[in-house]
Scaffold this motif. Structure first.
Motif, short mmCIF file in Angstrom:
data_model
loop_
_atom_site.label_atom_id
_atom_site.label_comp_id
_atom_site.label_asym_id
_atom_site.label_seq_id
_atom_site.Cartn_x
_atom_site.Cartn_y
_atom_site.Cartn_z
N LEU A 285 41.85 31.23 76.88
CA LEU A 285 41.08 29.96 76.46
C LEU A 285 41.30 29.23 75.26
O LEU A 285 40.98 28.15 74.84
N PHE A 286 41.75 30.20 74.18
CA PHE A 286 42.04 29.59 72.99
C PHE A 286 43.57 29.10 72.92
O PHE A 286 44.11 28.59 71.70
N LYS A 287 44.14 29.07 73.97
CA LYS A 287 45.53 28.23 74.28
C LYS A 287 46.39 29.11 73.65
O LYS A 287 47.37 28.35 73.01
N LYS A 288 46.42 30.29 73.32
CA LYS A 288 47.48 31.11 72.27
C LYS A 288 48.56 31.79 73.14
O LYS A 288 48.10 32.38 74.20
N PRO A 289 49.69 31.73 72.80
CA PRO A 289 50.79 32.65 73.66
C PRO A 289 50.49 34.07 73.22
O PRO A 289 49.91 34.49 72.11
N MET A 290 50.58 34.85 74.21
CA MET A 290 50.42 36.47 73.86
C MET A 290 51.45 37.48 74.63
O MET A 290 52.28 36.91 75.66
N VAL A 291 51.23 38.49 74.41
CA VAL A 291 51.91 39.47 75.00
C VAL A 291 50.56 40.67 75.27
O VAL A 291 49.84 40.77 74.31
#
Length: 385
Positions: A285-291
């Protein structure tokens, strides 16, 4: 409408994510029932709406088959004591917020005694242990669901259901203020920032922390301008986390640990290394790339790895129906593999743009006035509409 002064509503939230979900429900209920007594088990966010927690919420924050067994006697004692209290009090309703094993067991004893039961947020019956829906039908008077595809599952099972949207889709802005988040943490607007979220439960910290921090250290060696923020659910988790790092000899001046401010930590980040759970959807929801990474007791993993109905465990991937972001679980969650996957999320600009677009679409699909919808469902359940 009659006064709410004599009205009691019991609730149980078992961890920080449940505390947040329950607080959204209470934000809709409290103005409609200003004098009602809300009590049971909950956290600091629920307390802001006058909720009285009879036991510390952390007592229920245990995850994993064998980890729960180690605390079974204490947790069962709390459940029995609360059950006896509620059977004597006869509240207008009991609302279980997540914590399915604890809450369904309680609901199954309260509903036959004539106390209406509502459960807020469905367990992942569409992912594993689908047979639980028969038990849910006996325990739950009304189900509140946060994903649109869940409504049909419960309707087909004959369980009253209301889709209320995902509460944090309202709370988290469509375009987060990255500059403000960085400023509040004392970080440069130009810095490259990785946020690490190893989990809110002690059992999650025990198994995830060392590998996550070792991965962060590998990335710090690779990128001198990188700054790492580690978000802790509270001071108790921080103390335990720091003890684990001290035992492993893991220290770095570019690692900053913060308490209870996870949304700021996510908003400030260029990428996030996050433990599997509801936090993964917050990151989306914060539009952040993640692993997404996760480790647990080996015996628990040996059982749970064969019980899934689908190939994904992370909520963003489940909603997308594809591996939108990497998932590295158990033996795959080595520091080297975690670091390599995070590096791609930090540096691949085409991937970052694609994820931002997909996560924006996901955010829009989950938007509802959750506080109002969930509050109205509770009022209808107790005959106060």
């Amino acid at each position: 409408m009659a006064s709410s002064a004599d009205l009691k509503i019991a609730m149980v939230a078992g961890e920080s994510s449940g505390d947040l979900l329950a607080s959204r429900l209470l934000s809709g209920l409290r103005p409609r029932l200003p004098e009602a007594e809300f009590y049971g088990i909950g956290g600091a966010r629920m307390a802001q709406y006058g909720f009285n927690s009879l036991w510390p919420m952390e007592k229920l924050s245990v995850r994993g088959l064998f980890e729960v067994l180690a605390h079974y006697r204490e947790i069962k004692g709390i459940q029995n004591s609360l059950r006896d209290r509620l059977l004597a009090d006869r509240p207008a309703a009991f609302i279980g917020v997540d914590a399915p094993d604890f809450n369904f067991g309680l609901e199954a004893q309260l509903r036959p005694a004539g106390i209406p039961t509502m459960h807020f947020i469905s367990p992942s019956i569409w992912a594993w242990r689908g047979g639980r829906i028969k038990k849910i039908a006996k325990a739950v008077s009304h189900m509140l669901v946060v994903f649109p595809f869940e409504e049909d599952i419960y309707r087909q099972a004959g369980i009253p259901v209301t889709y209320v949207g995902y509460p944090l889709a309202e709370v988290i802005p469509m375009a987060p203020d990255v500059a403000a988040a960085r400023q509040s943490l004392g970080l440069s607007a130009e810095a490259k920032i990785l946020t690490v979220m190893p989990g809110s439960r002690m059992s999650e910290l025990k198994y995830n922390s060392v590998a996550f921090v070792q991965a962060a250290q590998l990335l710090l060696q690779r990128e001198p301008d990188l700054h790492v923020i580690i978000a802790m659910a509270g001071s108790r988790q921080r103390a335990y986390f720091e003890s684990l790092l001290n035992e492993a000899g893991l220290k770095d001046v570019r690692i900053q640990i913060i308490d209870g401010n996870s949304h700021t930590a996510i908003a400030a980040a260029d990428a996030v290394l996050v433990a599997s759970g509801t936090a993964t959807l917050e990151v989306a929801l914060f539009k952040k790339p993640m692993v997404i990474g996760y480790k647990m007791m080996r015996a628990s993993w040996a059982v749970l790895r064969h019980m899934g109905y689908q190939p994904w465990v992370g909520l963003p991937n489940i909603l997308a129906r594809e591996f939108l972001v990497p998932e590295l679980l158990q033996d795959a969650a080595t520091p080297q593999r975690l670091a390599h996957a995070v590096w791609t999320q930090l540096t691949d600009e085409n991937l970052r743009r694609t994820l931002q677009q997909r996560f924006t679409e996901m955010h829009q699909s989950l938007l509802r006035d959750t506080a109002r919808a969930s509050a109205e469902a509770v009022l209808k359940l107790i005959g106060r509409t």
